[in-house]
Design a protein around this motif. Structure first.
Motif, PDB file in Angstrom:
ATOM      1  N   ASN A 160       0.816  -1.221   0.000  1.00 58.65           N
ATOM      2  CA  ASN A 160       0.000   0.000   0.000  1.00 58.65           C
ATOM      3  C   ASN A 160       0.843   1.260   0.000  1.00 58.65           C
ATOM      4  N   GLY A 161       2.076   1.148  -0.458  1.00 58.15           N
ATOM      5  CA  GLY A 161       2.937   2.330  -0.508  1.00 58.15           C
ATOM      6  C   GLY A 161       3.835   2.407   0.710  1.00 58.15           C
ATOM      7  N   ALA A 162       4.985   3.069   0.533  1.00 56.78           N
ATOM      8  CA  ALA A 162       5.943   3.209   1.636  1.00 56.78           C
ATOM      9  C   ALA A 162       5.372   4.152   2.693  1.00 56.78           C
ATOM     10  N   SER A 163       5.828   3.984   3.913  1.00 55.19           N
ATOM     11  CA  SER A 163       5.397   4.846   5.022  1.00 55.19           C
ATOM     12  C   SER A 163       5.603   6.312   4.653  1.00 55.19           C
ATOM     13  N   ASN A 164       4.587   7.126   4.960  1.00 56.75           N
ATOM     14  CA  ASN A 164       4.732   8.550   4.607  1.00 56.75           C
ATOM     15  C   ASN A 164       5.870   9.202   5.406  1.00 56.75           C
ATOM     16  N   ILE A 165       6.122   8.723   6.612  1.00 57.93           N
ATOM     17  CA  ILE A 165       7.219   9.288   7.412  1.00 57.93           C
ATOM     18  C   ILE A 165       8.563   8.921   6.772  1.00 57.93           C
ATOM     19  N   ALA A 166       8.689   7.669   6.337  1.00 61.03           N
ATOM     20  CA  ALA A 166       9.926   7.243   5.668  1.00 61.03           C
ATOM     21  C   ALA A 166      10.138   8.050   4.384  1.00 61.03           C
ATOM     22  N   GLN A 167       9.044   8.325   3.674  1.00 63.16           N
ATOM     23  CA  GLN A 167       9.191   9.089   2.424  1.00 63.16           C
ATOM     24  C   GLN A 167       9.657  10.520   2.707  1.00 63.16           C
ATOM     25  N   ALA A 168       9.196  11.095   3.827  1.00 63.73           N
ATOM     26  CA  ALA A 168       9.693  12.426   4.212  1.00 63.73           C
ATOM     27  C   ALA A 168      11.191  12.333   4.493  1.00 63.73           C
ATOM     28  N   GLY A 169      11.608  11.226   5.092  1.00 56.53           N
ATOM     29  CA  GLY A 169      13.036  11.005   5.333  1.00 56.53           C
ATOM     30  C   GLY A 169      13.792  10.908   4.017  1.00 56.53           C
ATOM     31  N   GLY A 170      13.210  10.231   3.045  1.00 59.08           N
ATOM     32  CA  GLY A 170      13.849  10.081   1.731  1.00 59.08           C
ATOM     33  C   GLY A 170      14.029  11.437   1.064  1.00 59.08           C
ATOM     34  N   LEU A 171      13.006  12.266   1.179  1.00 60.53           N
ATOM     35  CA  LEU A 171      13.080  13.604   0.586  1.00 60.53           C
ATOM     36  C   LEU A 171      14.175  14.417   1.277  1.00 60.53           C
ATOM     37  N   ALA A 172      14.265  14.272   2.596  1.00 59.06           N
ATOM     38  CA  ALA A 172      15.330  14.982   3.336  1.00 59.06           C
ATOM     39  C   ALA A 172      16.707  14.475   2.910  1.00 59.06           C
ATOM     40  N   CYS A 173      16.816  13.174   2.638  1.00 56.52           N
ATOM     41  CA  CYS A 173      18.090  12.602   2.167  1.00 56.52           C
ATOM     42  C   CYS A 173      18.551  13.276   0.885  1.00 56.52           C
ATOM     43  N   LEU A 174      17.588  13.666   0.052  1.00 54.81           N
ATOM     44  CA  LEU A 174      17.939  14.168  -1.275  1.00 54.81           C
ATOM     45  C   LEU A 174      18.025  15.700  -1.332  1.00 54.81           C
ATOM     46  N   SER A 175      17.862  16.355  -0.175  1.00 53.39           N
ATOM     47  CA  SER A 175      18.109  17.800  -0.112  1.00 53.39           C
ATOM     48  C   SER A 175      19.627  17.990  -0.166  1.00 53.39           C
ATOM     49  N   PRO A 176      20.107  19.189  -0.499  1.00 50.02           N
ATOM     50  CA  PRO A 176      21.571  19.374  -0.555  1.00 50.02           C
ATOM     51  C   PRO A 176      22.249  18.985   0.754  1.00 50.02           C
ATOM     52  N   GLU A 177      21.632  19.354   1.909  1.00 45.79           N
ATOM     53  CA  GLU A 177      22.253  19.016   3.205  1.00 45.79           C
ATOM     54  C   GLU A 177      22.186  17.506   3.439  1.00 45.79           C
ATOM     55  N   GLY A 178      21.068  16.914   3.038  1.00 45.08           N
ATOM     56  CA  GLY A 178      20.900  15.469   3.222  1.00 45.08           C
ATOM     57  C   GLY A 178      21.915  14.701   2.395  1.00 45.08           C
ATOM     58  N   LEU A 179      22.122  15.149   1.156  1.00 50.65           N
ATOM     59  CA  LEU A 179      23.079  14.455   0.284  1.00 50.65           C
ATOM     60  C   LEU A 179      24.481  14.524   0.866  1.00 50.65           C
ATOM     61  N   SER A 180      24.840  15.697   1.405  1.00 53.10           N
ATOM     62  CA  SER A 180      26.205  15.760   1.932  1.00 53.10           C
ATOM     63  C   SER A 180      26.308  14.956   3.223  1.00 53.10           C
ATOM     64  N   ALA A 181      25.227  14.894   4.010  1.00 61.19           N
ATOM     65  CA  ALA A 181      25.254  14.052   5.222  1.00 61.19           C
ATOM     66  C   ALA A 181      25.386  12.572   4.842  1.00 61.19           C
ATOM     67  N   MET A 182      24.679  12.159   3.789  1.00 60.38           N
ATOM     68  CA  MET A 182      24.776  10.753   3.354  1.00 60.38           C
ATOM     69  C   MET A 182      26.191  10.448   2.871  1.00 60.38           C
ATOM     70  N   ARG A 183      26.767  11.419   2.143  1.00 59.77           N
ATOM     71  CA  ARG A 183      28.134  11.198   1.648  1.00 59.77           C
ATOM     72  C   ARG A 183      29.100  11.023   2.811  1.00 59.77           C
ATOM     73  N   GLU A 184      28.830  11.749   3.887  1.00 57.30           N
ATOM     74  CA  GLU A 184      29.719  11.639   5.049  1.00 57.30           C
ATOM     75  C   GLU A 184      29.594  10.240   5.686  1.00 57.30           C
TER      76      GLU A 184
END
Ligand SMILES: Cc1ncc(COP(=O)(O)O)c(C=O)c1O
Length: 461
Positions: A344-368
């Motif tokens: 029934n689709g991914a958790s809406n909270i997890a999807q908000a996390g995914g969107l945060a991952c792909l923000s410029p700050e999120g991307l650099s945090a993931m790279r770290e």
């Protein structure tokens, strides 16, 4: 206990370079907003006793389930770890076996999830069932972050609760009549889901393979890329790069050959790019970097190993509209139907996390976070190399593939566990081509990685 004492003394007197205080992990530790878990000692919960009952239902067991071997690899390792802990209750077991992440999720990402979570308590912010394929902004962000200029649009992306779940849903979409090929060794979910679907014959003990699966041998001799001239045609080809467990990433040239092979045979490649962001050289991060791939490949991927989402659960699968079954029907339409039926689709909270991952700050945090695990990988690689072992992988993946020529992987696994209290993964658990290898995961707190390496040095010096 005696062994433990011996080990600590031995380690304390070792001249290992790793005894020197390292500042490799210090920046992460100080940046982490959440205190690191104190998981120096990993304890397994004992498997509960099964209640004995004589009553039987009249339901016959799924014969495909009965074909599966002793158990999925990682539960088997967990069982052995539990037995080890019964034998050495005070041992400080370090787990470098299952590829589970250990570092806290960067707070720019958890903040996104927290915000969404609190919004659910408001009239304006509440949302229930969402689009089965995933929220549009997240699909758009995945398309523009990972597939920019590759001709993949948000409409080709299916957001999910993880790549493993998508692998099984893809199998349901393909059905039980298809034939499949896997890299040997490979991530066990491909073979096991194929067995469960009924695509295979029985397990053949003598060769360690299921009948009707094409095992594409990947060894140091062939650069961990199969000799396609010896591979039989199958409908589906599972291909993972960077590869779990060997840690090797296929080159552009090799992937061109794979795409051509699939096109010549009319096959579909299921490309698993769960470790793509670990690639640090020019090797492709997506199969869609290869011209023509959209007609023969789909790709599954995940936030698990980038952002520590193994527990949060968020992944995606790209099914290009150009990918068609033999009757011209789009694979994406069938996959969409499966997703709507089984999920029934991914958790809406997890999807908000995914969107945060792909923000410029999120991307650099993931790279770290990825950089931190890559430093761990280097430490493990250096340790085994300095001990004279041939080691593979590591450069483009969080896994080190260590060769123990002529030895059984499970014997080496047991030796390492017994003598160092470190859990690794026996290579043969990933297929017969993994025999003689052990996979060491770089997911771990820095202290544990350093401690495990000290113990390895002590054992194999
Ligand atoms: C190659 C590969 N694919 C998929 C997965 C599962 O990913 P997820 O956590 O998104 O289900 C893993 C996890 O270890 C993996 O190694």
């Amino acid at each position: 206990m005696a062994l433990q004492n011996h080990l600590s003394t031995a380690i304390a007197s070792s001249s290992s370079a790793f005894l020197a205080p390292s500042n490799l992990g210090s920046s992460r530790a100080s940046n982490a907003s959440v205190p690191a878990k104190k998981t120096g000692a990993v304890r397994c919960v004992a498997v509960p006793h099964e209640e004995k009952t004589t009553y039987k239902t009249k339901v016959s067991r799924n014969a495909n389930m009965a074909k599966l071997q002793a158990g999925y690899l990682f539960p088997e390792i967990a069982r052995r770890k539990a037995t080890h802990l019964q034998k050495y209750p005070d041992a400080k077991v370090i787990s470098l076996g299952i590829g589970d992440t250990t570092e806290p999720i960067p707070d720019v990402i958890t903040s996104g999830m927290a915000k969404r979570s609190y919004a659910l308590s408001t009239l304006e912010g509440y949302s229930g069932y969402g689009a089965e394929q995933g929220e549009k902004p997240l699909r758009a962000a995945i398309a523009s972050t990972f597939y920019r200029d590759l001709g993949i649009g948000e409409e080709d992306i299916f957001v999910s609760d993880g790549a493993k779940c998508d692998i099984s849903r893809l199998q349901v979409a393909f059905g039980s009549h298809v034939t499949m090929a896997v890299q040997d060794p490979s991530y066990p979910a491909y073979v096991d889901s194929s067995v469960i679907m009924g695509q295979t014959g029985l397990f053949q003990e003598d060769i360690g393979k299921y009948a009707k699966i094409e095992y594409m041998k990947c060894t140091p001799e062939n650069g961990f890329f199969p000799d396609l001239s010896t591979v039989a045609r199958t409908d589906i080809i599972f291909f993972c790069s960077p590869n779990n467990p060997t840690g090797s990433a296929a080159t552009r040239e090799q992937l061109k050959r794979l795409v051509k092979f699939a096109k010549d045979n009319g096959s579909i490649i299921v490309y698993d790019s769960a470790y793509a962001l670990y690639v640090s050289d020019d090797n492709p991060r997506s199969i869609f970097e290869i011209p023509g791939a959209k007609e023969v490949a789909l790709e599954t991927s995940s936030f698990s190993k980038y952002a520590g989402f193994t527990g949060v659960r968020l992944g995606w699968t790209v099914v290009p509209k150009e990918l068609l079954f033999s009757d011209g029907f789009p694979v994406a339409k069938d996959f969409s139907r499966i997703v709507c039926t089984c999920f029934n689709g991914a958790s809406n909270i997890a999807q908000a996390g995914g969107l945060a991952c792909l923000s410029p700050e999120g991307l650099s945090a993931m790279r770290e976070v990825i950089g931190f695990y890559k430093e761990n990988t280097e430490i493990i690689m250096d340790t085994f190399s300095s001990l004279g072992f041939k080691v593979y992988g590591g450069k483009n993946a969080p896994y080190v593939w260590v060769h123990f020529p002529g030895r059984s992987s499970w014997d080496v696994f047991s030796e390492i566990l017994e003598k160092t209290h470190v859990v690794t993964t026996p290579g043969s658990g990933f297929g017969p081509g993994g025999e003689g290898f052990v996979r060491v995961s770089a997911f771990g707190h820095r202290d544990n990685i350093l401690e495990a390496c000290r113990r390895f040095k002590q054992l194999y010096k």
